[in-house]
Design an enzyme around this catalytic site. Structure first.
Site, PDB file in Angstrom:
ATOM      1  N   HIS A 270      51.577  48.384  76.705  1.00 37.48           N
ATOM      2  CA  HIS A 270      51.728  45.936  77.025  1.00 37.48           C
ATOM      3  C   HIS A 270      52.355  45.413  77.222  1.00 37.48           C
ATOM      4  CE1 HIS A 270      53.839  46.573  72.777  1.00 37.48           C
ATOM      5  NE2 HIS A 270      54.426  44.718  72.985  1.00 37.48           N
TER       6      HIS A 270
ATOM      7  N   ASP B 253      52.188  53.941  72.868  1.00 36.87           N
ATOM      8  CA  ASP B 253      52.358  53.059  73.825  1.00 36.87           C
ATOM      9  C   ASP B 253      53.583  52.912  74.719  1.00 36.87           C
ATOM     10  OD1 ASP B 253      52.506  49.757  74.446  1.00 36.87           O
ATOM     11  OD2 ASP B 253      52.444  49.657  72.817  1.00 36.87           O
TER      12      ASP B 253
ATOM     13  N   SER C 196      59.683  45.069  71.753  1.00 37.04           N
ATOM     14  CA  SER C 196      58.962  45.460  72.567  1.00 37.04           C
ATOM     15  C   SER C 196      59.384  45.948  73.537  1.00 37.04           C
ATOM     16  CB  SER C 196      56.908  44.869  72.977  1.00 37.04           C
ATOM     17  OG  SER C 196      56.863  44.083  71.480  1.00 37.04           O
TER      18      SER C 196
END
Length: 711
Positions: free
Chosen positions: A83, A218, A646
């Site tokens: 992402h 991810d 992240s």
């Protein structure tokens, strides 16, 4: 008194069981090394951050200004979240070559794809510079204080010797009680190396967002390129792979519950030191108001998305954006209540007062100011959420600002083109009829929830949702900004033509019913709320700075860390499952079998590539299976993370990469305000799954060969 004793008794076992009291996002030069070693760390603080020699900090970068990434090979190979790389993967995609759907894997370095504008930042040094920045500020307040700090900051930066590719960033910590300077080196040639298809990289999409158990791969891969001297340079075909001072070995050892782990990255924003009154307002007033607006928006969109496939596709991204914070705020409220955050903070404040009676005055003033601000802050929450979640009002606001900018002489060609690009992006997926319904319903909520002294003129007539639906539909059809009119004033269809005659456009916009309606809405907000909430916040900020200083001066038993502010931090904890609710127990690890359990052929969230299914069916796992015989996919730990983490590396006790941080567990999203090791869990992709996908699914063994694998 009995209640306080009971609360202490309830909290004590949690501290003893976890051996981890406060969580923390620690400045790398000021680590809580003793607690880290007590929890199992085998390396030293200097191994993590040492400005004088190679250390783990040299393998951790801020990726494209927002996420974190880490170097995993001696040739500058970068690992971050799918992402985080999504926009870049999308920019290389087309209908004929859809990298988002199909994934991308360069066959060798010549096939790696450049990404103009993408940067990575290394932090090479950190120094506390409080004395330099606060020099001469004694007795100053307000604008005078701000100006002196700004002048001192610029003077400090100018006095430092830096290379052309280096910058100095000075950041306040502890609400302005301390200041730190960061030396940043920026690399600008960053190339896409590999990414799994979205059916792996976004597996579970909206449904699984903030949720555990999770089964998402991810991750994506990039590479840093440098000039012939290994220095930062603009993109050039002559650049070569960057040679790092340090890269992370990758461990594929099995994980056990209570294994030590730490996360190194750039967390965005936390507010761990708020007074009890502030947390109570967030929990009982602000979050519920924002959730209420989004409840309506999501329900209205969902009704049409379920019955119309074109709408489902058009609104998928918007729905996910609206749902993301909506889901997080609900978890935040539940976590704050379950962890008794307000009660704990009230008890802590009384403990501080017993040691330092002067703190009572500060707490009393904070209570007074927060209560005075409360109605304004609540109105701001409703106002802001309506503007965000009604695209019709978003457009009206853009055109309202455009009128003001035009009349102020600020709309030159560059600004007009930027405005047209922004409008084009909105109109591309804008359904005016559907959004008229959203707007009608959220305005009814606003009119019913907002005290009359805050309501704009005639907005008390908007309390009936049914009447609003007909009114908004009619106004939407009459307005030039919705794209529903059939004449040449239709902005969505004739944008170039309309902006060619800005004088006429402004005249027409001033007569537009939606622009006028929004203008009344905004003007009323500015007059009744904006200045008031801002002035009170300025008073609160001064008191919060004082309260922070008093906490640090008074509580000698507590080791403090500053709130996150997008600077480099270390957080640590243990691999751990959780027991978030009565009779609900989560394990710490998920596996590939769980990916297949969720599989729904053709579904936009839970479809899977055939090759991954075949690998599962044939059990072709290679060295990437664990003791269960399956491939581990995701795992949880008690690391204290937030947005910006992240892509952060999750490391073991020896500094080996064991996972890639990408989310938090819903029941612990209150960790931005009140970290509790019993409830708060970060979610990571297991390195075994990452390597399994690269090796077995992508057949990109040339990348595996670059890495140092710890078996």
């Amino acid at each position: 008194m009995k209640r306080k004793i009971l609360l202490s008794a309830l909290l004590l076992p949690a501290v003893m069981a976890f051996g981890q009291q406060y969580g923390g996002m620690w400045i790398p030069t000021e680590l809580n090394e003793k607690e880290m070693k007590d929890l199992g760390m085998k390396i030293t603080a200097k191994d993590i951050f040492d400005p004088s020699k190679a250390s783990i900090k040299d393998a951790v970068v801020q990726f494209d200004g927002g996420c974190t990434a880490e170097i995993i090979s001696p040739k500058g190979l970068l690992l971050t979240n799918h992402h985080c790389g999504y926009d870049n993967i999308q920019s290389h995609s087309s209908v004929e070559n859809d990298l988002l759907t199909n994934g991308f894997w360069a066959k060798d370095m010549t096939g790696e794809l450049p990404n103009p504008g993408v940067t990575v930042d290394f932090i090479t040094d950190i120094k506390e510079v409080t004395k330099d920045i606060l020099a001469g500020t004694e007795g100053l307040t307000g604008a005078d204080l701000s100006k002196k700090i700004a002048d001192n900051t610029e003077a400090y930066k100018k006095a430092q010797k830096t290379e052309s590719y280096q910058t100095i960033s000075v950041k306040p910590m502890y609400y302005g009680n301390k200041y730190y300077a960061y030396v940043i080196e920026t690399y600008k040639d960053i190339r896409l190396v590999g990414a799994p298809p979205s059916s792996i990289g976004k597996y579970g999409s909206d449904t699984d967002n903030w949720v555990w158990p999770r089964h998402t791969g991810d991750f994506s891969m990039f590479r840093i390129y440098a000039d012939r001297n290994n220095k930062p340079a603009e993109y050039s075909k002559d650049n070569i792979p960057y040679v790092p001072k340090h890269f992370l070995p990758i461990s594929i050892k099995d994980k056990k519950e209570d294994d030590f782990t730490f996360v190194f990255g750039f967390p965005g924003r936390t507010t761990e030191y708020l007074p009890a009154v502030a947390v109570e307002k967030i929990m009982n007033e602000i979050d519920p108001a924002m959730i209420a607006v989004r409840n309506i928006a999501l329900k209205t969109l969902d009704e049409k998305m379920r019955t119309d496939n074109a709408t489902r596709i058009k609104y998928a991204s918007k729905y996910a954006r609206i749902s993301n914070a909506w889901k997080k705020w609900q978890g935040e409220i539940e976590g704050l209540k379950k962890s008794n955050a307000v009660g704990k903070k009230q008890q802590y404040e009384q403990t501080l007062i017993s040691k330092n009676p002067a703190i009572k005055t500060t707490i009393d003033q904070l209570n007074l100011k927060y209560n005075e601000q409360a109605p304004y802050a609540l109105h701001r929450a409703y106002y802001s959420e309506i503007v965000r979640n009604s695209e019709t009002y978003t457009l009206a606001g853009i055109f309202n600002n455009y009128i003001q900018s035009y009349e102020a002489g600020k709309m030159d060609d560059k600004n007009v083109e930027a405005l047209k690009e922004r409008l084009t992006e909105i109109y591309k997926d804008y359904d005016a009829e559907l959004d008229a319904k959203v707007t009608a319903k959220v305005l009814a909520l606003y009119a019913n929830k907002t005290p009359s002294n805050f309501l704009p003129r005639d907005f008390n007539l908007l309390k009936d949702e049914g009447k609003n639906l007909g009114m908004m539909d009619n106004v939407s059809k009459m307005s030039m900004i919705t794209g529903r009119t059939k004449d040449d004033k239709n902005v969505a269809k004739n944008m170039d033509k309309l902006f060619a005659d800005q004088k006429t456009l402004v005249e027409n916009l001033k007569k537009d019913p939606l622009v006028q309606m929004f203008g009344t809405f905004k003007t009323s907000y500015l007059e009744t709320t904006d200045k008031q909430v801002t002035a009170l916040q300025a008073d609160i900020d001064v008191l919060q700075k004082k309260f922070m200083a008093q906490q640090m001066e008074t509580d000698k038993d507590r080791k403090f860390f500053p709130d996150a502010n997008s600077t480099l931090r270390v957080t640590y904890g243990k691999v751990k499952g959780s027991n978030p609710r009565d009779a609900v127990t989560y394990g710490y690890q998920t596996h590939l079998a769980g990916v297949l359990e969720k599989y729904i052929p053709g579904d936009y969230e839970f479809d899977l590539p055939k090759k991954l299914i075949n690998l599962y069916n044939t059990k072709d796992y290679g060295i990437y299976k664990d003791k269960t015989g399956d491939v581990p996919v995701n795992f949880t730990a008690t690391n204290h993370t937030t947005g910006g983490n992240s892509g952060s590396p999750a490391l073991d006790a020896y500094g080996n990469l064991i996972g890639l941080n990408f989310d938090r567990q819903w029941e612990g999203t209150m960790s931005d305000i009140n970290y509790d090791p019993r409830l708060c869990r970060n979610i990571m992709v297991d390195t075994k799954y990452i390597l399994f996908v690269i090796d077995k699914y992508a057949d990109a063994k040339w990348l595996i060969n670059e890495m140092k694998i710890v078996k």
